[in-house]
Design a protein around this motif. Structure first.
Motif, mmCIF file in Angstrom:
data_model
loop_
_atom_site.group_PDB
_atom_site.id
_atom_site.type_symbol
_atom_site.label_atom_id
_atom_site.label_comp_id
_atom_site.label_asym_id
_atom_site.label_seq_id
_atom_site.Cartn_x
_atom_site.Cartn_y
_atom_site.Cartn_z
ATOM 1 N N GLU A 14 -45.436 -32.287 -9.983
ATOM 2 C CA GLU A 14 -44.449 -33.241 -9.480
ATOM 3 C C GLU A 14 -43.753 -32.715 -8.228
ATOM 4 N N ARG A 15 -43.600 -31.416 -8.122
ATOM 5 C CA ARG A 15 -43.028 -30.818 -6.905
ATOM 6 C C ARG A 15 -43.967 -31.042 -5.722
ATOM 7 N N ASP A 16 -45.260 -30.905 -5.959
ATOM 8 C CA ASP A 16 -46.241 -31.177 -4.898
ATOM 9 C C ASP A 16 -46.159 -32.631 -4.441
ATOM 10 N N VAL A 17 -46.054 -33.539 -5.404
ATOM 11 C CA VAL A 17 -45.926 -34.960 -5.068
ATOM 12 C C VAL A 17 -44.661 -35.186 -4.239
ATOM 13 N N LEU A 18 -43.569 -34.574 -4.660
ATOM 14 C CA LEU A 18 -42.313 -34.719 -3.931
ATOM 15 C C LEU A 18 -42.459 -34.236 -2.489
ATOM 16 N N ASN A 19 -43.056 -33.090 -2.310
ATOM 17 C CA ASN A 19 -43.234 -32.556 -0.957
ATOM 18 C C ASN A 19 -44.069 -33.489 -0.089
ATOM 19 N N LYS A 20 -45.112 -34.064 -0.665
ATOM 20 C CA LYS A 20 -45.943 -35.011 0.089
ATOM 21 C C LYS A 20 -45.160 -36.262 0.458
ATOM 22 N N HIS A 29 -35.714 -41.843 1.462
ATOM 23 C CA HIS A 29 -36.483 -43.003 1.010
ATOM 24 C C HIS A 29 -36.366 -43.135 -0.514
ATOM 25 N N PRO A 30 -36.272 -44.360 -1.019
ATOM 26 C CA PRO A 30 -36.135 -44.564 -2.475
ATOM 27 C C PRO A 30 -37.247 -43.921 -3.304
ATOM 28 N N ARG A 31 -38.473 -43.897 -2.803
ATOM 29 C CA ARG A 31 -39.565 -43.257 -3.560
ATOM 30 C C ARG A 31 -39.327 -41.754 -3.677
ATOM 31 N N VAL A 32 -38.809 -41.152 -2.616
ATOM 32 C CA VAL A 32 -38.526 -39.718 -2.623
ATOM 33 C C VAL A 32 -37.394 -39.415 -3.600
ATOM 34 N N ILE A 33 -36.365 -40.230 -3.566
ATOM 35 C CA ILE A 33 -35.230 -40.023 -4.475
ATOM 36 C C ILE A 33 -35.669 -40.169 -5.927
ATOM 37 N N LYS A 34 -36.482 -41.176 -6.207
ATOM 38 C CA LYS A 34 -36.977 -41.371 -7.575
ATOM 39 C C LYS A 34 -37.821 -40.177 -8.036
#
Length: 52
Positions: A14-20, A29-34
């Motif tokens: 999930e950290r990798d996804v967040l970084n991407k 961005h709302p997707r990043v915050i979520k």
């Protein structure tokens, strides 16, 4: 006091996804915050497991 490797692996994924997402959308961005909130929940779960 062993930790669950599954939670640790999920945190890393999930950290990798967040970084991407941050690299695509920026920090606000709302997707990043979520995604950040999801990662926080996993970290909290991990910390609860460590403290018991």
């Amino acid at each position: 006091m062993s930790t669950n490797p599954t939670i640790k692996e999920k945190i890393e994924q999930e950290r990798d996804v967040l970084n991407k997402l941050v690299s695509i959308y920026g920090f606000e961005h709302p997707r990043v915050i979520k995604q950040s909130e999801l990662l926080d929940e996993l970290i909290n779960q991990h910390n609860k497991t460590k403290s018991t």
